[in-house]
Scaffold this active site. Structure first.
Site, PDB file in Angstrom:
ATOM      1  N   ARG A  42      -3.950   1.606   8.837  1.00  0.00           N
ATOM      2  CA  ARG A  42      -3.318   2.612   8.506  1.00  0.00           C
ATOM      3  C   ARG A  42      -3.339   2.785   6.878  1.00  0.00           C
ATOM      4  O   ARG A  42      -3.739   3.543   6.298  1.00  0.00           O
ATOM      5  CB  ARG A  42      -1.873   2.312   8.605  1.00  0.00           C
ATOM      6  CG  ARG A  42      -0.678   3.581   8.513  1.00  0.00           C
ATOM      7  CD  ARG A  42      -0.231   3.746   7.056  1.00  0.00           C
ATOM      8  NE  ARG A  42       0.405   2.722   6.371  1.00  0.00           N
ATOM      9  CZ  ARG A  42       0.866   2.592   5.385  1.00  0.00           C
ATOM     10  NH1 ARG A  42       0.628   3.913   4.391  1.00  0.00           N
ATOM     11  NH2 ARG A  42       1.523   1.662   4.663  1.00  0.00           N
ATOM     12  N   ASP A  43      -2.964   1.740   6.180  1.00  0.00           N
ATOM     13  CA  ASP A  43      -2.893   1.724   4.665  1.00  0.00           C
ATOM     14  C   ASP A  43      -4.483   1.771   4.105  1.00  0.00           C
ATOM     15  O   ASP A  43      -4.581   2.323   3.042  1.00  0.00           O
ATOM     16  CB  ASP A  43      -2.097   0.610   4.084  1.00  0.00           C
ATOM     17  CG  ASP A  43      -1.938   0.657   2.641  1.00  0.00           C
ATOM     18  OD1 ASP A  43      -1.975   1.718   2.061  1.00  0.00           O
ATOM     19  OD2 ASP A  43      -1.726  -0.192   1.959  1.00  0.00           O
ATOM     20  N   HIS A  75       2.827  -7.320  -0.538  1.00  0.00           N
ATOM     21  CA  HIS A  75       1.740  -6.210  -0.366  1.00  0.00           C
ATOM     22  C   HIS A  75       0.948  -6.087  -1.710  1.00  0.00           C
ATOM     23  O   HIS A  75       1.638  -5.431  -2.499  1.00  0.00           O
ATOM     24  CB  HIS A  75       2.397  -5.063   0.177  1.00  0.00           C
ATOM     25  CG  HIS A  75       1.321  -4.186   0.676  1.00  0.00           C
ATOM     26  ND1 HIS A  75       1.039  -3.747   1.931  1.00  0.00           N
ATOM     27  CD2 HIS A  75       0.603  -3.543  -0.430  1.00  0.00           C
ATOM     28  CE1 HIS A  75       0.049  -2.871   1.776  1.00  0.00           C
ATOM     29  NE2 HIS A  75      -0.110  -2.550   0.723  1.00  0.00           N
ATOM     30  N   HIS A 116      -2.087  -5.218  -4.404  1.00  0.00           N
ATOM     31  CA  HIS A 116      -3.312  -4.439  -4.719  1.00  0.00           C
ATOM     32  C   HIS A 116      -4.081  -5.303  -5.664  1.00  0.00           C
ATOM     33  O   HIS A 116      -3.584  -5.960  -6.544  1.00  0.00           O
ATOM     34  CB  HIS A 116      -3.154  -2.987  -4.963  1.00  0.00           C
ATOM     35  CG  HIS A 116      -2.545  -2.250  -3.844  1.00  0.00           C
ATOM     36  ND1 HIS A 116      -3.341  -1.014  -3.357  1.00  0.00           N
ATOM     37  CD2 HIS A 116      -1.609  -2.491  -2.968  1.00  0.00           C
ATOM     38  CE1 HIS A 116      -2.715  -0.570  -2.478  1.00  0.00           C
ATOM     39  NE2 HIS A 116      -1.684  -1.338  -2.107  1.00  0.00           N
ATOM     40  N   CYS A 139      -3.640   4.332  -2.304  1.00  0.00           N
ATOM     41  CA  CYS A 139      -2.575   5.140  -2.130  1.00  0.00           C
ATOM     42  C   CYS A 139      -2.786   6.528  -2.552  1.00  0.00           C
ATOM     43  O   CYS A 139      -3.319   6.957  -3.747  1.00  0.00           O
ATOM     44  CB  CYS A 139      -1.446   4.639  -2.864  1.00  0.00           C
ATOM     45  SG  CYS A 139       0.062   5.656  -2.813  1.00  0.00           S
ATOM     46  N   ASN A 175      -6.318  -2.742  -1.291  1.00  0.00           N
ATOM     47  CA  ASN A 175      -5.462  -3.908  -1.086  1.00  0.00           C
ATOM     48  C   ASN A 175      -6.111  -5.339  -1.085  1.00  0.00           C
ATOM     49  O   ASN A 175      -7.371  -5.285  -1.052  1.00  0.00           O
ATOM     50  CB  ASN A 175      -4.997  -3.850   0.573  1.00  0.00           C
ATOM     51  CG  ASN A 175      -4.133  -2.560   0.813  1.00  0.00           C
ATOM     52  OD1 ASN A 175      -2.828  -2.460   0.209  1.00  0.00           O
ATOM     53  ND2 ASN A 175      -4.542  -1.546   1.532  1.00  0.00           N
TER      54      ASN A 175
END
Length: 319
Positions: free
Chosen positions: A28-29, A221, A223, A254, A263
């Site tokens: 997803r991300d 989370h 980056h 993003c 990420n």
């Protein structure tokens, strides 16, 4: 054939957990920020490979409107193509009640809502204020919890915002407390543009603990914009966090914050955790193979340093 992984033993450090759960966010991300829109069959194979590697929490897709994230427009088709594995949680991002309806129709058992600690990003990402976004999430979380569904709350821009600059700890805590009060079962703290450093991570975790949100309900989370993701992760582990978000091969970013790079790579995280003697249940060699395979689907090399090193500088393709 999986790339060979030479083991160099492990040396534990005091004050770290014995086991860490990796929330794999690549499908997803990771894929939402790719220019290429992959076929649903490729995405389903990606998720299957991640489960085969030992992941027990996989973020699969998002029920956002296709206009905003066309890379994830096939959410229903993708979830129908997944063969669930026992013991694996397949999460989906749900922005509103319409998204929840779609998730419930497909019998999704783990969902996430995506909030912001800053007003500017809330407007750009959700076209709402922070307060109105929380109002939008409230019935989603309530209905999901009534249905026995776990709800992860993502909180983005916890350390810095490209428009507002440094984000005060008190501001993040204020929004975090309100999100958890909705009934979220877990809170994932997002360093969306990768500007955090270990001291700031510890300061935020301590402030959240003082506000009643202990590390048992927190995930991190990070980056890796400035190469600090692993250092920040280690700082969080020392404070008691045991859930870390990571993305296969370092995929991601993003679409609403262009300064957000990839990420934390799952393989880089695994290399560190294995060296510390921390169990995850995820096989590093299988993850390297998976990320090399995905890199071929996307037509570019993996940004993960561990993938590059174990693949012999990119000379192996993972087949």
């Amino acid at each position: 054939m999986s790339p060979a992984v030479t083991r160099y033993g492990h040396t534990p450090l005091e004050g770290l957990p014995e086991r860490v759960t990796i929330c794999e966010v690549g499908p997803r991300d990771g894929l939402q920020n790719e220019s290429a829109v992959l076929p649903v069959q490729v995405k389903a194979e990606f998720i299957a490979r991640l489960a085969d590697a030992g992941h027990t929490v996989i973020e699969t897709t998002s029920f956002v409107h296709p206009k905003w994230v066309p890379q994830l427009a096939d959410a229903e088709e993708l979830l129908a193509a997944i063969t669930p594995r026992p013991g694996v949680r397949y999460q989906a991002l749900v922005p509103n009640e319409r998204g929840l309806d779609r998730a419930l129709d497909l019998r999704v058992r783990d969902i996430a809502v995506f909030g912001s600690a800053t007003e500017t990003f809330a407007q750009r990402n959700l076209n709402r204020t922070v307060a109105s976004s929380l109002e939008m999430f409230a019935p989603v979380v309530a209905r999901a919890r009534e249905a026995g569904i776990a709800v992860r709350g993502y909180l983005s821009m916890c350390f810095g915002d490209p428009w507002e600059g440094e984000v005060p700890v008190a501001q993040v805590v204020h929004v975090a407390v309100r999100m958890m009060a909705l009934g979220c079962t877990e809170l994932s703290l997002g360093d969306t543009i990768g500007v955090a450093t270990p001291g700031r991570v510890v300061a935020l975790l301590d402030a959240l603990a003082d506000a009643g949100i202990g590390t048992g309900r927190i995930a991190v989370h990070f980056h890796d914009t400035y190469g600090q993701a692993l250092a920040n992760t280690l700082a969080a582990l020392r404070r008691g966090v045991t859930t870390v978000d990571a993305s296969a091969g370092g995929l991601g970013g993003c679409p609403y914050a262009r300064s957000a790079t990839g990420n934390l790579a799952t393989e880089d995280l695994l290399w560190q955790l294995e060296g510390l003697g921390i169990a995850t249940g995820v096989d590093l060699a299988a993850m390297v193979e998976t990320s090399l395979w995905m890199a071929r689907q996307l037509g570019r090399p993996s940004p993960s340093r561990t993938v590059t090193a174990l693949a012999g500088g990119g000379s192996r393709d993972g087949n």
